[in-house]
Design a protein around this motif. Structure first.
Motif, short mmCIF file in Angstrom:
data_model
loop_
_atom_site.label_atom_id
_atom_site.label_comp_id
_atom_site.label_asym_id
_atom_site.label_seq_id
_atom_site.Cartn_x
_atom_site.Cartn_y
_atom_site.Cartn_z
N GLY A 13 0.90 -0.89 0.14
CA GLY A 13 0.29 -0.22 -0.19
C GLY A 13 1.06 1.35 -0.23
O GLY A 13 2.16 1.06 0.01
N ALA A 14 -0.16 1.83 0.40
CA ALA A 14 0.90 3.33 0.07
C ALA A 14 0.27 4.89 1.18
O ALA A 14 0.56 5.88 0.82
N THR A 15 -0.14 4.60 2.00
CA THR A 15 -0.94 5.26 3.30
C THR A 15 0.40 5.72 3.96
O THR A 15 0.10 6.93 4.27
N VAL A 16 1.21 4.94 4.58
CA VAL A 16 2.14 5.37 5.51
C VAL A 16 3.50 5.41 5.00
O VAL A 16 3.53 4.37 4.75
N GLU A 17 4.38 6.43 5.22
CA GLU A 17 5.72 6.89 4.52
C GLU A 17 6.72 6.17 5.70
O GLU A 17 6.18 7.16 6.52
N VAL A 18 7.46 5.33 5.90
CA VAL A 18 8.45 5.09 7.14
C VAL A 18 9.44 5.17 6.45
O VAL A 18 10.49 5.10 4.80
N ARG A 19 10.51 6.44 6.92
CA ARG A 19 12.12 7.03 7.04
C ARG A 19 12.97 6.64 7.33
O ARG A 19 12.51 7.30 8.52
N VAL A 20 14.18 6.59 6.91
CA VAL A 20 15.28 6.02 8.05
C VAL A 20 16.43 6.85 7.20
O VAL A 20 17.26 5.93 6.30
N PRO A 21 16.20 8.04 7.28
CA PRO A 21 17.72 8.70 6.81
C PRO A 21 18.82 8.18 7.69
O PRO A 21 19.21 8.18 8.60
N PRO A 22 19.43 8.34 6.39
CA PRO A 22 20.28 8.66 4.75
C PRO A 22 19.52 6.74 4.56
O PRO A 22 20.06 7.70 2.96
N PHE A 23 19.22 6.16 5.08
CA PHE A 23 19.08 4.72 4.05
C PHE A 23 18.26 4.32 2.94
O PHE A 23 18.38 3.58 2.16
N GLY A 24 17.12 5.21 3.47
CA GLY A 24 16.04 4.37 3.06
C GLY A 24 14.92 4.79 3.69
O GLY A 24 15.07 5.55 4.49
N ALA A 25 13.15 4.70 2.86
CA ALA A 25 12.15 4.85 2.53
C ALA A 25 11.35 3.95 2.13
O ALA A 25 11.82 3.73 1.19
N VAL A 26 10.38 3.90 2.05
CA VAL A 26 8.59 3.21 1.53
C VAL A 26 7.47 3.27 2.66
O VAL A 26 7.94 3.82 3.07
N GLN A 27 6.63 3.54 1.07
CA GLN A 27 5.66 3.66 1.80
C GLN A 27 4.77 1.86 1.14
O GLN A 27 4.97 0.84 1.09
N PHE A 28 3.91 1.88 2.38
CA PHE A 28 2.88 0.51 2.81
C PHE A 28 2.11 0.52 3.58
O PHE A 28 1.51 1.91 4.20
N ARG A 29 0.68 0.39 3.69
CA ARG A 29 -0.55 -0.14 4.58
C ARG A 29 -1.20 0.17 3.13
O ARG A 29 -0.97 1.51 2.79
N GLU A 30 -2.08 -0.18 3.48
CA GLU A 30 -3.54 0.13 2.42
C GLU A 30 -4.15 0.52 3.51
O GLU A 30 -4.37 1.69 4.29
N GLY A 31 -5.04 1.46 2.20
CA GLY A 31 -5.80 2.52 2.59
C GLY A 31 -5.66 3.41 0.92
O GLY A 31 -5.35 3.27 0.58
N LEU A 32 -6.08 4.97 1.90
CA LEU A 32 -5.62 6.22 0.75
C LEU A 32 -4.43 5.94 0.63
O LEU A 32 -3.74 6.56 0.97
N SER A 33 -3.91 5.98 -0.79
CA SER A 33 -2.89 6.21 -1.53
C SER A 33 -2.81 7.74 -2.12
O SER A 33 -3.08 8.55 -1.96
N HIS A 34 -1.02 7.88 -1.50
CA HIS A 34 -0.45 9.46 -1.92
C HIS A 34 0.48 9.03 -2.68
O HIS A 34 1.20 8.35 -2.77
N THR A 35 -0.11 10.14 -3.35
CA THR A 35 1.10 9.77 -5.01
C THR A 35 2.21 11.21 -5.54
O THR A 35 3.08 11.06 -5.54
N ARG A 36 1.85 12.75 -4.15
CA ARG A 36 2.09 13.73 -4.92
C ARG A 36 3.33 14.22 -3.26
O ARG A 36 2.20 14.41 -2.85
N GLY A 37 4.24 14.67 -3.88
CA GLY A 37 4.25 15.84 -2.23
C GLY A 37 4.71 15.07 -0.92
O GLY A 37 4.64 13.87 -0.95
N THR A 38 5.11 15.82 0.08
CA THR A 38 5.30 15.02 1.37
C THR A 38 3.83 14.67 1.52
O THR A 38 2.42 14.81 1.74
N PRO A 39 3.97 12.72 2.14
CA PRO A 39 2.94 12.33 2.13
C PRO A 39 2.21 12.71 3.92
O PRO A 39 2.89 12.96 4.68
#
Length: 126
Positions: A50-76
């Motif tokens: 999914g793409a409801t929540v974004e998990v960021r661990v700078p500087p190594f990576g980030a993912v979006q996960f979890r079903e629900g309303l998706s977010h595609t542009r800008g800061t989730p």
């Protein structure tokens, strides 16, 4: 182009090395930490697409996960951000979500930016 996947054996080994370093109050080598974080993020996203929540661990990576309303542009609207050591501790169960929040070890914004039930991350620990 698809992002290269980290093999489970390599990712799990990296997590073990980072955990051992944390227990010894040391820091694992940066490439090992990067692999551990990226692999844990990969497992998190695989387990809950999914793409409801974004998990960021700078500087190594980030993912979006979890079903629900998706977010595609800008800061989730639902973002969790933390450092690598905290993320590894959360992902492996060495730190609870509640402890991380109470200790201000994570930043969580948005109504669904809650990792309760998602950490520790389940994977086969061969």
């Amino acid at each position: 182009m698809a992002r290269a996947r980290i093999e489970d054996a390599a990712g799990s080994a990296a997590v073990g090395e980072v955990r051992a370093a944390l227990v010894a109050d040391e820091t694992a080598p940066r490439p090992v930490t990067a692999m551990a974080v990226r692999w844990l993020l990969q497992v998190l996203a695989d387990g809950e697409p999914g793409a409801t929540v974004e998990v960021r661990v700078p500087p190594f990576g980030a993912v979006q996960f979890r079903e629900g309303l998706s977010h595609t542009r800008g800061t989730p609207p639902n973002v969790v951000e933390t450092d690598a050591a905290t993320f590894v501790r959360l992902a492996t169960g060495d730190l609870s979500w509640q402890e991380a929040r109470a200790g201000a070890l994570v930043s969580a914004s948005g109504s669904r930016a809650d990792l309760t039930g998602y950490v520790p991350i389940a994977w086969h620990r061969g």
